[in-house]
Design an enzyme around this catalytic site. Structure first.
Site, PDB file in Angstrom:
ATOM      1  N   HIS A 157     -38.987  46.784 -23.370  1.00  0.00           N
ATOM      2  CA  HIS A 157     -38.209  47.621 -24.281  1.00  0.00           C
ATOM      3  C   HIS A 157     -39.079  48.239 -25.356  1.00  0.00           C
ATOM      4  CE1 HIS A 157     -38.282  44.616 -27.539  1.00  0.00           C
ATOM      5  NE2 HIS A 157     -37.958  43.688 -26.645  1.00  0.00           N
ATOM      6  N   CYS A 173     -39.986  38.896 -24.399  1.00  0.00           N
ATOM      7  CA  CYS A 173     -39.862  40.255 -23.883  1.00  0.00           C
ATOM      8  C   CYS A 173     -41.201  40.981 -23.954  1.00  0.00           C
ATOM      9  CB  CYS A 173     -38.834  41.046 -24.670  1.00  0.00           C
ATOM     10  SG  CYS A 173     -37.128  40.620 -24.290  1.00  0.00           S
TER      11      CYS A 173
END
Length: 198
Positions: A157, A173
């Protein structure tokens, strides 16, 4: 409050300290290219301190594969024409590292953020209260785009903290500067293989 939300976000660093915290609180971030603090919403907000590179590639991974080296803090998007695009990324901090092979199962533009219960509880023990939901936008810790990895809680992301690219700061992440996640997002599809190496 915005600092607490951004810094405690899934895959985001611990709270900022010193000059960075003060600048971020006033709505600024450090632009490594110009070596200046610049305001959020400026053209430089989505820039990465590590420029992406288009290189020749003749390795063993097949076309349209994303390979993430957490050791190098780089993401390689293998193209089908003997080349690869290399991006700088932020990866999981100590205790939040992982590896495996999955596929992209979903893509979202300006994604909303719903922190997992385990993260909300972990941050509460530190005295920080996270929202149960945050709409997409410039202040959202997931940035401009998100690509969801298999059935995991992890994503590739964007970020509202571009100065953290190249660091091991997330909760697992893979974070990218907004300009880079938009570039990658536009060049991969749902179903793309993702290989995370430790």
């Amino acid at each position: 409050m915005r600092i607490l939300i951004a810094s405690a976000a899934l895959c985001f660093a611990a709270l900022l300290t010193g000059t960075q915290a003060d600048a971020a609180a006033s709505g600024q971030f450090f632009d490594h290219e110009s070596k200046k603090w610049v305001p959020y919403g400026s053209a430089r907000q989505g820039k990465s301190p590590i420029k992406r590179k288009h290189v020749r590639y003749n390795g063993s991974y097949g076309p349209n594969t994303i390979v993430i080296s957490t050791k190098e803090r780089r993401l390689y998007h293998i193209r089908g024409n003997g080349t690869a695009m290399i991006y700088g990324v932020g990866v999981g901090r100590q205790g939040f590292q992982w590896s495996g092979t999955h596929r992209i199962t979903r893509k979202a533009e300006w994604p909303t953020w719903t922190p997992p219960k385990v993260m909300i509880e972990r941050e509460r023990r530190k005295g920080r209260n996270l929202p149960s939901f945050m709409k997409g936008g410039l202040n959202n810790p997931l940035g401009a785009r998100a690509m969801y990895i298999g059935s995991t809680i992890y994503r590739i992301h964007g970020s509202n903290e571009p100065w953290t690219i190249g660091s091991a700061v997330s909760s697992g992440c893979i974070r990218m500067a907004n300009e880079d996640i938009i570039h990658l997002y536009d060049n991969v599809n749902v179903g793309t293989k993702v290989i995370v190496l430790r």
